[in-house]
Design a protein around this motif. Sequence first.
Motif: not given
Length: 220
Positions: A128-140
């Motif tokens: 879950s913590t790794a997934a949160r880190a991935g979701a926080d990446l700037e992918v614009d």
Amino acid sequence: MKDVQADPVSAVAALADPTRRSLYDYVLDADGPVSRDDASEALGLARGTAAFHLDRLAKEGLLDVSYRRLSGRVGPGSGRPTKLYAPAEVEVAFTIPGRQYELAARILAGAVAQSAADGVPINEALRSTAARAGADLEVDGGLEQALDAMGYRPAVEEDGSIVMRNCPFHGLAQSHTAMVCGMNLDLLTAAARVAGVAESRVVLDPAPGRCCVRILPDGD
């Protein structure tokens, strides 16, 4: 002091100059903000030389700048404020190829904290913590651009799949392969989801010389 982000390549290049490095060390060791006059006198430099290099360090985000009247007087006749320099709250790390060990430490520390607080197994907390880190990446700017900024060095193969030519957690992966591969998968799956890429396209596909994750072509 401000929290400033320095470009590591440019900052390292700035500190490669011996005079500039000496000035930076002087500011780091000082008890408080220093002026151009302080620096030029301490290092035996011309005031203009000290000013030039201090301003370059400030431009690179390595020093913070403030202004203060050192005489303590205010109002007309008190003179212009003096430009002062202090260390910026920044750390510069430069590695080739890119590594993200600080991110790995944050993910692992977050997993330990979550496991202790919620009583969940550590492996579940790590996912879950790794997934949160991935979701926080700037992918614009797109998923590939975000992954490249992270140091994954994505490359599109002939079949349209994307492989990661570099693992940002390489050193850690050598001794904890399964854990790091799982962390990579969860991080990249979450980043793909935010970028609008189907999660099912992100799969484990370990191979020598690259990251263990592959992003399959659209439609696979």
